[in-house]
Design a protein around this motif. Structure first.
Motif, PDB file in Angstrom:
ATOM      1  N   VAL A 210      25.241  25.234  43.174  1.00  0.00           N
ATOM      2  CA  VAL A 210      25.640  26.602  43.481  1.00  0.00           C
ATOM      3  C   VAL A 210      25.323  26.977  44.921  1.00  0.00           C
ATOM      4  CG1 VAL A 210      25.309  29.023  42.876  1.00  0.00           C
ATOM      5  CG2 VAL A 210      25.383  27.290  41.082  1.00  0.00           C
ATOM      6  N   PHE A 211      24.155  26.503  45.369  1.00  0.00           N
ATOM      7  CA  PHE A 211      23.770  26.880  46.720  1.00  0.00           C
ATOM      8  C   PHE A 211      24.353  25.959  47.788  1.00  0.00           C
ATOM      9  CE2 PHE A 211      20.412  29.350  44.599  1.00  0.00           C
ATOM     10  CZ  PHE A 211      20.519  30.530  45.325  1.00  0.00           C
ATOM     11  N   SER A 212      24.950  24.855  47.386  1.00  0.00           N
ATOM     12  CA  SER A 212      25.451  23.948  48.416  1.00  0.00           C
ATOM     13  C   SER A 212      26.968  24.000  48.554  1.00  0.00           C
ATOM     14  CB  SER A 212      24.989  22.513  48.136  1.00  0.00           C
ATOM     15  OG  SER A 212      25.547  22.043  46.926  1.00  0.00           O
ATOM     16  N   ASP A 213      27.635  24.612  47.611  1.00  0.00           N
ATOM     17  CA  ASP A 213      29.079  24.731  47.717  1.00  0.00           C
ATOM     18  C   ASP A 213      29.431  26.168  48.121  1.00  0.00           C
ATOM     19  OD1 ASP A 213      31.838  24.986  47.326  1.00  0.00           O
ATOM     20  OD2 ASP A 213      31.835  23.543  45.686  1.00  0.00           O
ATOM     21  N   PRO A 214      30.072  26.328  49.261  1.00  0.00           N
ATOM     22  CA  PRO A 214      30.362  27.674  49.766  1.00  0.00           C
ATOM     23  C   PRO A 214      31.267  28.490  48.850  1.00  0.00           C
ATOM     24  CG  PRO A 214      31.414  25.977  51.128  1.00  0.00           C
ATOM     25  CD  PRO A 214      30.527  25.274  50.161  1.00  0.00           C
ATOM     26  N   PHE A 215      31.857  27.841  47.873  1.00  0.00           N
ATOM     27  CA  PHE A 215      32.704  28.560  46.925  1.00  0.00           C
ATOM     28  C   PHE A 215      31.922  29.662  46.217  1.00  0.00           C
ATOM     29  CE2 PHE A 215      34.712  29.294  42.838  1.00  0.00           C
ATOM     30  CZ  PHE A 215      36.069  29.281  43.131  1.00  0.00           C
TER      31      PHE A 215
ATOM     32  N   ASP B 105      40.309  26.155  51.739  1.00  0.00           N
ATOM     33  CA  ASP B 105      40.106  26.857  52.999  1.00  0.00           C
ATOM     34  C   ASP B 105      38.695  27.438  53.065  1.00  0.00           C
ATOM     35  OD1 ASP B 105      40.669  27.817  55.515  1.00  0.00           O
ATOM     36  OD2 ASP B 105      41.316  29.769  54.762  1.00  0.00           O
ATOM     37  N   SER B 106      37.737  26.628  52.753  1.00  0.00           N
ATOM     38  CA  SER B 106      36.354  27.108  52.823  1.00  0.00           C
ATOM     39  C   SER B 106      35.863  26.998  54.258  1.00  0.00           C
ATOM     40  CB  SER B 106      35.466  26.289  51.889  1.00  0.00           C
ATOM     41  OG  SER B 106      35.241  25.015  52.430  1.00  0.00           O
ATOM     42  N   LEU B 107      34.681  27.497  54.489  1.00  0.00           N
ATOM     43  CA  LEU B 107      34.109  27.500  55.833  1.00  0.00           C
ATOM     44  C   LEU B 107      34.109  26.123  56.483  1.00  0.00           C
ATOM     45  CD1 LEU B 107      30.950  29.690  56.364  1.00  0.00           C
ATOM     46  CD2 LEU B 107      33.095  29.627  57.650  1.00  0.00           C
ATOM     47  N   ILE B 108      33.732  25.119  55.721  1.00  0.00           N
ATOM     48  CA  ILE B 108      33.666  23.771  56.280  1.00  0.00           C
ATOM     49  C   ILE B 108      35.013  23.297  56.815  1.00  0.00           C
ATOM     50  CG2 ILE B 108      31.817  22.252  55.478  1.00  0.00           C
ATOM     51  CD1 ILE B 108      33.446  22.117  52.826  1.00  0.00           C
ATOM     52  N   ALA B 109      36.100  23.883  56.308  1.00  0.00           N
ATOM     53  CA  ALA B 109      37.422  23.446  56.766  1.00  0.00           C
ATOM     54  C   ALA B 109      37.523  23.593  58.279  1.00  0.00           C
ATOM     55  CB  ALA B 109      38.517  24.243  56.080  1.00  0.00           C
TER      56      ALA B 109
END
Lengths: 333, 333
Positions: free
Chosen positions: A78-83, A279-283
């Motif tokens: 939960v804390f590692s996936d920006p979703f 399209d998450s932040l890491i993108a």
DNA sequence: CTGAAAGCGCTAACAC
DNA sequence: GTGTTAGCGCTTTCAG
């Protein structure tokens, strides 16, 4: 000296010289009550530091004043996936100003979802938004609650309310983009096959490939984590070096795929086209930046929250709600 | 088809042909109950899909079966600072196997802490662990609850239970390390001055400086965020170019300080020595890797959880518990 | 070992 | 407008 024993409504009523019913009325803002009585009650409330006991109140109103966002994943996921942060934010938005508190619940790695389920089924909250469930069992169990539930992502169980994007269509769009860029051999890294998002994005990929007269058999299953994406992509690329494009079912996995490509001495996008999803932040933090499919967890969860609110108000929201998703072209394809 | 009306203990008792009291006994595992009765009740429970209603139960037992981790910060802070996931993990650990569910609560940017406070004070949970509170008002309000509370970090209010590291001592150690590395002009980027951790780390810095016969006046206040750390460091370094070492009160801010140094054309550690605080993940992800003070949010929160558990069991844990913290030498100093 | 009865703190008819 | 009276669903003495 920490816990003191809390004053009850009776104490307030007595201190204000009115009946418990009247005290209750002013506290809950029910209309007919005289000024002097109201004032007396309010004074007593602040004087005693009175706080209504939700347990007692809930017993009769069946309302706790809180809903919970149930995430049947371990907290490290939960804390590692920006979703998830974005989704939680959306849920918070939906209940802003409603006086309903939004709790977050995730599971302990070793406990599984049992405790979370038990908690929710004990009616400790007014309702739930479920995010990222695997398989149908959890959905079914949660839905057996006496409290309303809305899912983010198709729970795969008929009759349950949910919000989602059109995974099949979006994945097909992503795949077609790869095709239009001249890709000749296209593979895909999927999400987990026990999640609708995983299955349907694969379906969309295959559909687009079939329509283009290609075979969609170059598939490796990932798990929506960076490491899983890297491993799956590495596997695929090392066994099938002829692959020149990859549709990866999430950006986090796609960033793993970039790493895998690097390890194999291949460069994105020169030697390998890549389209992600979310399209998450890491993108935008990846090098190269990811071409991806829009997927807004905040909007998804906000919508789910609004639907839950409808249900709490006795209305039945339309379901499913399918949110649009567009292709976002960046550097990776 | 979503919400069904839940069966009550009465339904179970009737179906099992026993009294409500007996049904209650077998469900709660209270000793004296005959085999046949117990079996009948258990059968009825599974048949009806019975789940005890916490509200009713809580009304008499004053136990909900859930505690909450209260983080009076906005969700974007909570999800962007690695301190919180680790802390939540620790809290989860403490309640593992206890049958007590651990909820997480943070605040909406526009709502402030009011709703969170109202939620907790309504006794909707059995107790709370408070992490990262600012000022004393929140601590005071929370502590007025009828339920036990343990703080991670000194709440600054006498009589409240908490776990912490010795900030003064740790900051002094960090500062002395800088001194021992030959730093001549040392500045510090602090945490927020409304947080004990902020104030005390500054105190430790000044204390070490004073002991070394230096003045500790080169101070800029940060807010424990990357951006805040960068801004504060930039400010300090551009106004006082003679600074050749910085004690930064958190690793996240220290990584911001590295960025600030870069913008000013200064290299860490060649032109600028840097010691952070927390030994968080970013400490090893930074370039250069950060020398820092150990600070384990998971241990802190786990300990707080254990103390809370003590309180829930009617015991009074020793407080405060001060955890040791060592210097971890890496590349930045 | 089990049932009857009281009551946790509160709201919601229902009379007055 | 306001007080009286029932419960909400559950645990827990207290008899038996």
């Amino acid at each position: 000296m920490s816990e003191r024993i809390a004053p009850t409504l009776d104490d307030v009523a007595r201190a204000a010289g009115v009946s418990r019913a009247t005290a209750s009325r002013v506290i809950n803002g029910v209309v007919p009550v005289s000024r002097p009585a109201a004032d007396a009650v309010r004074k007593a409330v602040t004087m005693l530091g009175y706080r209504p006991n939700v347990a007692a109140r809930a017993l009769v109103t069946r309302r706790v004043g809180a809903v919970v966002v149930l995430v049947p994943e371990t907290e490290d996921r939960v804390f590692s996936d920006p979703f998830f942060p974005r989704a939680y934010h959306g849920a918070l938005e939906a209940f802003h100003h409603t006086g309903i508190h939004v709790l977050l619940s995730m599971s302990h790695p070793q406990d599984g979802v049992g405790p979370m389920l038990a908690f929710f089924l004990s009616d400790a909250t007014d309702g739930a938004i479920v995010i990222s469930h695997h398989g149908q069992d959890f959905a079914r169990s949660v839905a057996a609650s006496s409290r309303p539930v809305v899912f983010v992502g198709n729970p795969g169980v008929p009759g349950l309310a949910y919000v989602d994007v059109d995974h099949v269509h979006s994945a097909a769009t992503a795949t077609r983009h790869l095709l239009s860029r001249g890709a000749t051999v296209i593979g895909t890294v999927t999400g987990p096959m026990d999640m609708t998002a995983g299955v349907e994005r694969l379906r969309g990929f295959r559909q687009a490939m079939a329509q283009a007269g290609r075979s969609g058999h170059l598939v490796a299953e990932g798990d929506f984590t960076f490491a899983g994406g890297e491993a799956a992509a590495f596997d695929l690329l090392s066994h099938h070096p002829q692959i020149d494009a990859l549709f990866v079912a999430s950006d986090l996995m796609a960033s793993g795929a970039i790493r895998a490509a690097e390890r194999l001495g291949r460069r994105v996008p020169d030697d390998l086209l890549l389209v992600g999803f979310d399209d998450s932040l890491i993108a935008t933090q990846c090098i190269p930046q990811l071409t991806t499919m829009e997927n807004r967890p905040d909007v998804l969860a906000r919508t789910a929250g609004q639907m839950l609110l409808e249900k709490l108000n006795g209305r039945e929201p339309e379901s499913p709600v399918i949110l649009p998703s567009g292709l976002i072209i960046r550097e990776s394809a």
